[in-house]
Design an enzyme around this catalytic site. Structure first.
Site, PDB file in Angstrom:
ATOM      1  N   GLU A   1      17.826 -37.475  37.727  1.00  0.00           N
ATOM      2  CA  GLU A   1      17.839 -35.905  38.168  1.00  0.00           C
ATOM      3  C   GLU A   1      19.370 -35.433  38.114  1.00  0.00           C
ATOM      4  OE1 GLU A   1      15.665 -33.923  39.660  1.00  0.00           O
ATOM      5  OE2 GLU A   1      17.305 -32.760  39.625  1.00  0.00           O
TER       6      GLU A   1
ATOM      7  N   HIS B   1      20.167 -34.892  43.537  1.00  0.00           N
ATOM      8  CA  HIS B   1      19.591 -33.588  43.659  1.00  0.00           C
ATOM      9  C   HIS B   1      20.410 -32.557  44.183  1.00  0.00           C
ATOM     10  CE1 HIS B   1      16.995 -29.865  43.896  1.00  0.00           C
ATOM     11  NE2 HIS B   1      16.239 -30.515  42.722  1.00  0.00           N
TER      12      HIS B   1
ATOM     13  N   ASP C   1      17.633 -34.944  33.063  1.00  0.00           N
ATOM     14  CA  ASP C   1      16.708 -33.823  33.178  1.00  0.00           C
ATOM     15  C   ASP C   1      17.134 -32.447  32.826  1.00  0.00           C
ATOM     16  OD1 ASP C   1      17.551 -33.483  35.747  1.00  0.00           O
ATOM     17  OD2 ASP C   1      15.526 -33.408  36.509  1.00  0.00           O
ATOM     18  N   HIS C   2      18.120 -32.243  33.411  1.00  0.00           N
ATOM     19  CA  HIS C   2      19.036 -30.772  33.087  1.00  0.00           C
ATOM     20  C   HIS C   2      20.292 -30.516  33.931  1.00  0.00           C
ATOM     21  CE1 HIS C   2      17.796 -30.417  37.432  1.00  0.00           C
ATOM     22  NE2 HIS C   2      16.402 -30.662  37.198  1.00  0.00           N
TER      23      HIS C   2
ATOM     24  N   THR D   1      12.978 -29.918  36.335  1.00  0.00           N
ATOM     25  CA  THR D   1      12.511 -31.105  36.114  1.00  0.00           C
ATOM     26  C   THR D   1      11.324 -30.953  35.249  1.00  0.00           C
ATOM     27  OG1 THR D   1      13.398 -32.019  38.147  1.00  0.00           O
ATOM     28  CG2 THR D   1      12.096 -33.548  37.066  1.00  0.00           C
TER      29      THR D   1
END
Ligand code: GP9
Ligand code: MN
Length: 638
Positions: A252, A409, A468-469, A294
């Site tokens: 994450e 997150h 993921d990003h 995600t």
């Protein structure tokens, strides 16, 4: 314009106040990059022009209605601006229509949303208060009761201003409406409200695209893929992981800039740093996600298609036909599962996973989630991995499993007892906390590796890890710039879209691969390692180990990275030095270095959109690479 007592009509007062507010928000709340005085001017103009247009519509209403129209227009307009601000604080992006239909996600956001509100936000409604006050107290004196002729004059004038704004914008950025992967351009040039109208039109257009598609569109796309994205050669690694389990870990919000880096003199990711030594590690690997975050990263990995420019494909096109990774390897005897301790409907995963062919989704109900073992978005990663082991151990082999972590997150909350590194010290709480949760994630992965070794699953598996990003949006550019000790510009912004990507094959030596790569390449790469022939697949990625593979990575906003250049927002940079290739001679040489790729990237992104919006794979038979409908016509043509 003015009535007998020479008072300014309410609609003009409202237009000025609202225009001013809009401008202040554009200029000082949104982080809009302005490169020249012309852009500054357009931004200023569009705020007032659009405001004038909207409020001038009120002259068509009679007294009471006119007041009501103005009151509610300024209220609704202000709420639209405000919702965009709150959204922007988290995503550095503007709201799109498909996002509004993702209600089930909003309900889960909880603590994240509260952190996005600021105490001074109420000031953003000052103009609403003034206009409502005037409307209630002095309303009738301030009404604009015009003859029909004057109403038409007002309307014509406001439309002329809008057109003028558009012409200026076109001069500043030609083909503004045709080339719009970047929402910031639209807002910057035409304003937030025109952008929302444009978004609504695009939304309906993409909906209509499915109805009108007939599959013939695929011929051209297939041709393109054959030429540009298929690599024939089988490397030494072909089939190296044949019949092994695949454990995919989605990290994450993990960005590459923390790898091999320190905060307050301490390593942020000691385990992941060491893991580089015995893994294939890609240090120029970019995420290609958009608003689906995600879920977009999952979508790209599963399909090697680009995510949608607006909204999340997981929501907007969950019923489409796909030719996904779980489905392909399922045909080779693999059992596939996703493990993620969140509500199954988040990102519409339950529906999409079923469609993509996953055999099982271990969602929040498969986990014991208590007050003690949760933080921020839910179950802590260490507990998540620990509790997942029983499922993994009893799983039918060979399996493909995707583990989606959660603790790192936004807003990066952590219980004090879980923090093993000091916070960073800057003006951004987000960045300060980020390092702590990253470190926590690093430890959780180390623990997971230990479990895998203890249970013996490790030897029979390959482990793939991927960020993921981004986690730190450019809303925190000042703090980032301090931390990295670099000037924050568009080049750095692109370079910060790098996320870690590891392929860990037990028993294999490590290697750092620096050629540019992206999430789009993961699917063909995994199929290559598994020894599964993907020559009949339709994808935009290439096997990352192949020599002759595609030499650029396209980001979803049309930016791209090649071996030599970074292109973004109409600028071409030298990738190695970050130098802007802009000569004093004008538009020039600089941009022309990137030119050959600009069109190709646009074409590739639009092909991908055509596949998704048109649901084109429903017309395609992947077994023998033929079109399902119109087969005869295609044959005749050949
Ligand atoms: C939610 C998790 C986080 O289940 O995957 O989603 P994100 O906000 O990063 O897309
Ligand atoms: Mn995420």
């Amino acid at each position: 314009m003015f009535n007998k007592k020479l008072q300014m009509p309410l609609f003009i007062i409202a237009a000025i106040l609202f225009g001013l507010k809009t401008y202040i928000v554009y200029r000082f709340v949104f982080n809009i990059s302005l490169e020249n005085p012309m852009q500054e001017l357009i931004l200023l103009i569009n705020a007032f022009v659009v405001s004038f247009f909207l409020f001038s519509l009120s002259v068509w209403f009679k007294e009471r209605r006119q007041k009501k129209f103005i009151k509610y227009l300024i209220l609704i307009g202000s709420l639209i601006i405000y919702f965009n601000i709150v959204f922007y604080r988290n995503f550095s992006d503007f709201i799109t229509i498909p996002l509004l239909f993702q209600g089930s996600n909003a309900a889960d956001l909880g603590s994240s949303v509260l952190t996005l509100l600021e105490p001074w936000d109420f000031l953003l409604f000052a103009d609403v208060v003034v206009v409502w006050y005037l409307a209630i107290k002095k309303g009738d004196q301030l009404l604009a009761i015009f003859k029909h002729r004057y109403k038409t004059v007002v309307l014509t004038a406001s439309i002329a201003l809008l057109v003028g704004n558009y012409v200026l914008a076109e001069i500043e950025r030609p083909q503004l409406l045709q080339r719009t992967f970047d929402r910031e351009y639209l807002v910057k040039n035409l304003g937030l409200f025109s952008y929302h109208v444009y978004d609504a039109v695009m939304h309906s257009k993409s909906k209509a695209q499915r109805v009108f598609a007939d599959g013939n569109e695929l011929t051209e796309i297939e041709e393109y893929m054959k030429d540009e994205t298929s690599v024939e050669d089988k490397t030494d690694l072909y089939g190296i992981a044949k019949d092994k389990n695949v454990i995919f870990i989605s990290l994450e919000s993990l960005q590459t800039f923390v790898i091999n880096n320190t905060v307050n003199g301490e390593e942020v990711t000691p385990f992941l740093n060491d893991l580089i030594n015995d893994s294939y590690y890609f240090d120029n690997f970019y995420h290609q996600t958009e608003q689906g975050k995600t879920s977009d990263s999952e979508f790209i990995i599963e399909n090697s298609l680009y995510p949608s420019p607006r909204g999340a494909v997981y929501f907007t096109h969950a019923q489409n036909d796909f030719h996904s990774l779980p489905e392909i390897i399922g045909n080779e005897g693999y059992y596939s599962a996703v493990l993620h301790a969140n509500n199954k409907s988040f990102w519409n995963r339950d529906v999409m996973y079923e469609n993509l062919g996953y055999d099982k989704f271990f969602d929040i109900d498969a986990y014991e989630v208590t007050e003690e073992n949760s933080v921020g978005w839910g179950l802590k990663d260490k507990d998540f991995f620990r509790q997942s082991m029983k499922y993994l151990e009893s799983m039918k082999q060979p399996f493909y499993t995707k583990f989606i972590t959660l603790t790192n997150h936004y807003p990066f909350e952590l219980d004090p007892e879980d923090a093993t590194i000091e916070k960073y010290d800057s003006n951004s709480n987000t960045l300060n906390s980020y390092f702590q949760t990253v470190k926590y994630m690093d430890e959780s992965i180390e623990e997971f590796f230990n479990y895998l070794k203890e249970t013996g699953i490790y030897e029979d598996s390959i482990i793939v890890l991927m960020g993921d990003h981004y986690g730190i949006s450019d809303f925190h550019k000042k703090a980032m710039s301090t931390y990295l000790d670099k000037e924050y510009n568009d080049y750095l912004h692109v370079q910060l879209q790098r996320v870690p990507f590891y392929i860990h094959i037990p028993g294999q030596e490590g290697k750092v691969i620096s050629k540019v790569a992206g999430q789009i390449d993961v699917k063909p790469t995994l199929l290559h390692l598994l020894g599964i022939d993907d020559s009949t697949d339709l994808s935009f990625g290439t096997n990352l180990f192949a020599e002759d593979r595609k030499d650029f990575v396209a980001l979803r906003d049309g930016s791209f990275i090649t071996d030599n250049y970074v292109y973004t927002k109409d600028q071409c940079f030298n990738r190695a030095t970050g130098e802007l290739l802009d000569t004093t001679t004008g538009l020039d040489e600089g941009l022309s270095a990137c030119q050959p790729y600009i069109e190709q990237v646009e074409k590739e992104l639009s092909y991908s959109d055509q596949i998704i919006f048109g649901d084109l794979f429903r017309f395609y038979d992947f077994k023998d690479n033929t079109s399902k409908s119109n087969t005869e016509e295609v044959n005749e043509e050949e």
